[in-house]
Design a protein around this motif. Structure first.
Motif, mmCIF file in Angstrom:
data_model
loop_
_atom_site.group_PDB
_atom_site.id
_atom_site.type_symbol
_atom_site.label_atom_id
_atom_site.label_comp_id
_atom_site.label_asym_id
_atom_site.label_seq_id
_atom_site.Cartn_x
_atom_site.Cartn_y
_atom_site.Cartn_z
ATOM 1 N N ILE A 40 108.043 102.593 -45.974
ATOM 2 C CA ILE A 40 106.625 102.944 -46.084
ATOM 3 C C ILE A 40 106.105 103.651 -44.827
ATOM 4 N N GLY A 41 106.553 103.254 -43.648
ATOM 5 C CA GLY A 41 106.095 103.909 -42.423
ATOM 6 C C GLY A 41 106.484 105.372 -42.376
ATOM 7 N N ASP A 42 107.725 105.683 -42.759
ATOM 8 C CA ASP A 42 108.181 107.075 -42.788
ATOM 9 C C ASP A 42 107.413 107.881 -43.823
ATOM 10 N N VAL A 43 107.161 107.285 -44.983
ATOM 11 C CA VAL A 43 106.428 107.989 -46.041
ATOM 12 C C VAL A 43 105.011 108.285 -45.576
ATOM 13 N N ARG A 44 104.340 107.313 -44.978
ATOM 14 C CA ARG A 44 102.988 107.546 -44.454
ATOM 15 C C ARG A 44 102.989 108.675 -43.423
ATOM 16 N N SER A 45 103.963 108.640 -42.522
ATOM 17 C CA SER A 45 104.033 109.669 -41.472
ATOM 18 C C SER A 45 104.179 111.063 -42.059
ATOM 19 N N VAL A 46 105.049 111.199 -43.042
ATOM 20 C CA VAL A 46 105.281 112.513 -43.656
ATOM 21 C C VAL A 46 104.045 112.960 -44.428
ATOM 22 N N LEU A 47 103.432 112.059 -45.173
ATOM 23 C CA LEU A 47 102.219 112.431 -45.918
ATOM 24 C C LEU A 47 101.084 112.796 -44.963
ATOM 25 N N ASP A 48 100.920 112.020 -43.896
ATOM 26 C CA ASP A 48 99.873 112.324 -42.919
ATOM 27 C C ASP A 48 100.110 113.684 -42.273
ATOM 28 N N ALA A 49 101.365 113.991 -41.927
ATOM 29 C CA ALA A 49 101.696 115.279 -41.311
ATOM 30 C C ALA A 49 101.386 116.439 -42.251
ATOM 31 N N ARG A 50 101.464 116.204 -43.562
ATOM 32 C CA ARG A 50 101.146 117.242 -44.553
ATOM 33 C C ARG A 50 99.649 117.353 -44.803
ATOM 34 N N GLY A 51 98.874 116.423 -44.254
ATOM 35 C CA GLY A 51 97.437 116.428 -44.502
ATOM 36 C C GLY A 51 97.070 115.870 -45.861
ATOM 37 N N ALA A 52 97.978 115.138 -46.478
ATOM 38 C CA ALA A 52 97.733 114.578 -47.810
ATOM 39 C C ALA A 52 96.844 113.343 -47.720
ATOM 40 N N THR A 53 96.072 113.129 -48.747
ATOM 41 C CA THR A 53 95.362 111.868 -48.898
ATOM 42 C C THR A 53 96.116 111.046 -49.929
ATOM 43 N N TYR A 54 96.038 109.727 -49.828
ATOM 44 C CA TYR A 54 96.796 108.847 -50.717
ATOM 45 C C TYR A 54 96.286 107.423 -50.566
ATOM 46 N N ARG A 55 96.677 106.607 -51.501
ATOM 47 C CA ARG A 55 96.444 105.161 -51.412
ATOM 48 C C ARG A 55 97.800 104.489 -51.457
ATOM 49 N N ASP A 56 97.975 103.442 -50.665
ATOM 50 C CA ASP A 56 99.210 102.669 -50.768
ATOM 51 C C ASP A 56 98.873 101.192 -50.928
ATOM 52 N N GLN A 57 99.765 100.501 -51.577
ATOM 53 C CA GLN A 57 99.547 99.088 -51.892
ATOM 54 C C GLN A 57 100.886 98.368 -51.873
ATOM 55 N N GLN A 58 100.917 97.237 -51.202
ATOM 56 C CA GLN A 58 102.124 96.420 -51.207
ATOM 57 C C GLN A 58 102.155 95.569 -52.467
ATOM 58 N N VAL A 59 103.324 95.546 -53.101
ATOM 59 C CA VAL A 59 103.539 94.732 -54.294
ATOM 60 C C VAL A 59 104.823 93.947 -54.043
ATOM 61 N N GLY A 60 104.693 92.735 -53.559
ATOM 62 C CA GLY A 60 105.867 91.958 -53.182
ATOM 63 C C GLY A 60 106.589 92.651 -52.036
ATOM 64 N N ARG A 61 107.870 92.924 -52.225
ATOM 65 C CA ARG A 61 108.674 93.599 -51.193
ATOM 66 C C ARG A 61 108.598 95.114 -51.278
ATOM 67 N N TRP A 62 107.863 95.631 -52.245
ATOM 68 C CA TRP A 62 107.813 97.071 -52.504
ATOM 69 C C TRP A 62 106.431 97.612 -52.201
ATOM 70 N N TRP A 63 106.336 98.901 -52.064
ATOM 71 C CA TRP A 63 105.064 99.592 -51.859
ATOM 72 C C TRP A 63 104.929 100.684 -52.914
ATOM 73 N N ILE A 64 103.712 100.835 -53.435
ATOM 74 C CA ILE A 64 103.418 101.977 -54.290
ATOM 75 C C ILE A 64 102.463 102.893 -53.536
ATOM 76 N N VAL A 65 102.683 104.177 -53.694
ATOM 77 C CA VAL A 65 101.835 105.197 -53.071
ATOM 78 C C VAL A 65 101.288 106.030 -54.220
ATOM 79 N N THR A 66 99.979 105.990 -54.388
ATOM 80 C CA THR A 66 99.341 106.643 -55.540
ATOM 81 C C THR A 66 98.228 107.571 -55.064
ATOM 82 N N ASP A 67 97.673 108.303 -56.017
ATOM 83 C CA ASP A 67 96.546 109.200 -55.754
ATOM 84 C C ASP A 67 96.861 110.175 -54.621
ATOM 85 N N VAL A 68 98.088 110.684 -54.616
ATOM 86 C CA VAL A 68 98.502 111.625 -53.579
ATOM 87 C C VAL A 68 97.862 112.985 -53.874
ATOM 88 N N SER A 69 97.141 113.504 -52.876
ATOM 89 C CA SER A 69 96.470 114.794 -53.047
ATOM 90 C C SER A 69 96.646 115.616 -51.774
#
Length: 140
Positions: free
Chosen positions: A92-121
């Motif tokens: 999740i940290g790497d994904v956030r970093s890459v999305l932030d570097a692209r200037g994308a907006t998104y929502r992320d949510q932890q679900v147990g041991r997994w993370w979902i990243v939605t509303d990527v724009s």
């Protein structure tokens, strides 16, 4: 419900998947969280995508990053203007970093041991790659 420990190796004997257990009982809450967030499609690594599709019974269609086996899933993800991503806590940290570097907006949510990243724009469609972060970077 059971679990499967999935470890892939490249020809050099190096682990190319996380080797993290993919528990079938974890997939229902992930599928439910994706649906609750309004996601119809998502990308995930190979070892997560296929069990998630099976448990979700195609209520959410999840495309593997590396091996695209089901043309109807590939088409649905390609047609979705903003597919979601499902990643492990290690990613999740790497994904956030890459999305932030692209200037994308998104929502992320932890679900147990997994993370979902939605509303990527803007929405991102990724080519096949090793990890979600690598795939997003390669999307250009």
């Amino acid at each position: 419900m059971g679990s499967v420990r999935l470890i892939a190796q490249d020809d050099g004997g190096h682990d190319v998947a996380s080797g993290e257990e993919v528990l079938v009982e974890d997939m229902g809450p992930v599928a439910d969280a994706l649906a609750a967030a309004g996601a119809r499609t998502a990308y995930a690594d190979y070892w997560l995508a296929h069990p998630l599709n099976w448990v979700a019974d195609e209520s959410v269609l999840v495309e593997s990053l590396t091996t695209r086996r089901f043309p109807h899933i590939s088409r649905a993800v390609e047609d979705d203007p903003s597919p979601a991503f499902v990643v492990s806590g290690d990613e999740i940290g790497d994904v956030r970093s890459v999305l932030d570097a692209r200037g994308a907006t998104y929502r992320d949510q932890q679900v147990g041991r997994w993370w979902i990243v939605t509303d990527v724009s803007p929405g991102i469609h990724v080519p096949g790659a090793g990890t979600v972060a690598e795939a997003i970077e390669a999307a250009g």
